[in-house]
Design an enzyme around this catalytic site. Structure first.
Site, mmCIF file in Angstrom:
data_model
loop_
_atom_site.group_PDB
_atom_site.id
_atom_site.type_symbol
_atom_site.label_atom_id
_atom_site.label_comp_id
_atom_site.label_asym_id
_atom_site.label_seq_id
_atom_site.Cartn_x
_atom_site.Cartn_y
_atom_site.Cartn_z
ATOM 1 N N LEU A 3 40.122 34.787 22.782
ATOM 2 C CA LEU A 3 39.048 35.406 21.852
ATOM 3 C C LEU A 3 37.833 35.413 22.766
ATOM 4 C CD1 LEU A 3 39.634 34.009 18.161
ATOM 5 C CD2 LEU A 3 40.192 36.565 19.282
ATOM 6 N N ASP A 4 37.170 36.531 22.888
ATOM 7 C CA ASP A 4 35.937 36.252 23.611
ATOM 8 C C ASP A 4 34.715 35.436 23.064
ATOM 9 O OD1 ASP A 4 36.733 38.290 25.337
ATOM 10 O OD2 ASP A 4 35.640 40.245 24.521
ATOM 11 N N PRO A 5 33.899 35.059 23.567
ATOM 12 C CA PRO A 5 33.048 34.002 23.114
ATOM 13 C C PRO A 5 32.267 34.641 21.809
ATOM 14 C CG PRO A 5 32.639 34.151 25.440
ATOM 15 C CD PRO A 5 33.544 35.187 25.182
#
Length: 320
Positions: A65-67
């Site tokens: 998951l992206d930040p």
């Protein structure tokens, strides 16, 4: 999952353990923690924090998951890390807030959502960890939840590896409005969903309760057996006498099988389990269910990898 019986067999309670009754140390060794990932850290950072909290040697996360993205992030512990790639077979689900650059009506949005349901062509965005080539991805479902001006809230059920940011951009282009992803939350990853979620602080508190107060109740609630992440796979259940041989690298033979899924085809990926429901490993079926039920001998599964430690069950095989 309905199983057909090839040969009735009993399991020896002295060896192994039912997944939900493992000793807490073994549950950690063959477990999964489903973290509610906050905005900010990377998935790798969250995985590292889980490893440090539990004071173990190895963790691995199930799907980056992206930040800025939140939600369901399964973290495999110790030997369960060998199963992470198998979690990506079932679809993932997200709730996304998309911002349109010009307004349009709901009917137009629903029409375009239908166009994007099914197989789509997608080129990963510039900021991604994979090659920038066009890939085919399947969108199982796109549901409009709410529209407020230029903000569109929708739910998407999609194949693993689908870039939702790119999906928003492509939808905006088709709508003729252009659009971008404003917020994203993963609500389901494989067999794990929001009902399984815990915060990192919950995990830390539960670990302290266990270590300092010898109270394992909360930690046992938080850590899921690795078998939960493999529930989508077809199964072959083997007798106790076959388990240790498989752990030492042997393939699965027809004579060692007690039960199996009804719909196995030759070439299918199958989960090999004990009579107690413990995951031993996975492999490729060399026979169909019909063939396994009809034959008396022969190799039924070509094992690909083993999760279970050698010596969990007694050795009942002879070296050649």
């Amino acid at each position: 999952m309905n199983l057909v019986v090839r040969e009735e067999a009993e399991t020896d309670e002295r060896y192994g353990s039912y997944p939900d009754k493992r000793k807490i140390e073994d549950l950690i060794k063959y477990g999964v923690v489903v973290i509610d990932k906050p905005r900010g850290p990377t998935s790798h950072e969250v995985s590292t924090w889980v490893r440090k909290i539990l004071n173990i040697n190895k963790t691995g996360h199930g799907g980056t998951l992206d930040p800025k993205v939140t939600g369901v992030l399964p973290i495999a512990l110790e030997r369960a890390t060998r199963s992470v790639d198998l979690w990506h077979i079932p679809p993932k689900e997200y709730v996304c807030l998309m911002h349109l650059h010009r307004d349009t009506d709901e009917e137009n949005i629903k029409r375009v959502f239908k166009e994007f349901t099914g197989k789509i062509y997608q080129k990963p965005p510039l900021k991604s960890a994979v090659k920038k080539r066009v890939r085919i991805r399947k969108i199982h479902d796109l549901e409009l939840l709410e529209k407020d001006g230029k903000d569109v809230l929708f739910r998407v059920k999609c194949q693993s590896g689908t870039y939702i940011r790119k999906l928003c951009e492509d939808i905006g282009e088709t709508l003729g409005t252009s659009a971008h992803m404003h917020e994203l939350r993963r609500t389901k990853s494989g067999n794990f969903d929001e009902r399984d979620l815990v915060y990192l602080q919950d995990l830390l508190d539960a670990y302290i309760f266990w270590k300092e107060d010898n109270d394992e109740e909360e930690l046992r609630r938080i850590i899921k057996p690795m078998e939960k992440g493999l529930e989508h796979l077809k199964k072959i259940v083997v007798k106790d006498s076959a388990v240790d041989a498989i752990c030492h690298g042997a393939n699965v033979y027809v004579k060692g099988i007690s039960k199996l899924s009804k719909d196995i085809n030759k070439g299918d990926l199958v989960l090999v389990e004990t009579l107690k429901g413990e995951a031993i490993g996975v492999g490729k079926a060399l026979m169909s269910t019909k063939e396994i039920l009809e034959k008396d001998k022969g190799e039924a599964v070509d094992m690909d990898r083993v999760f279970m430690e050698r010596g969990t069950y007694p050795r009942m095989w002879k070296k050649r």
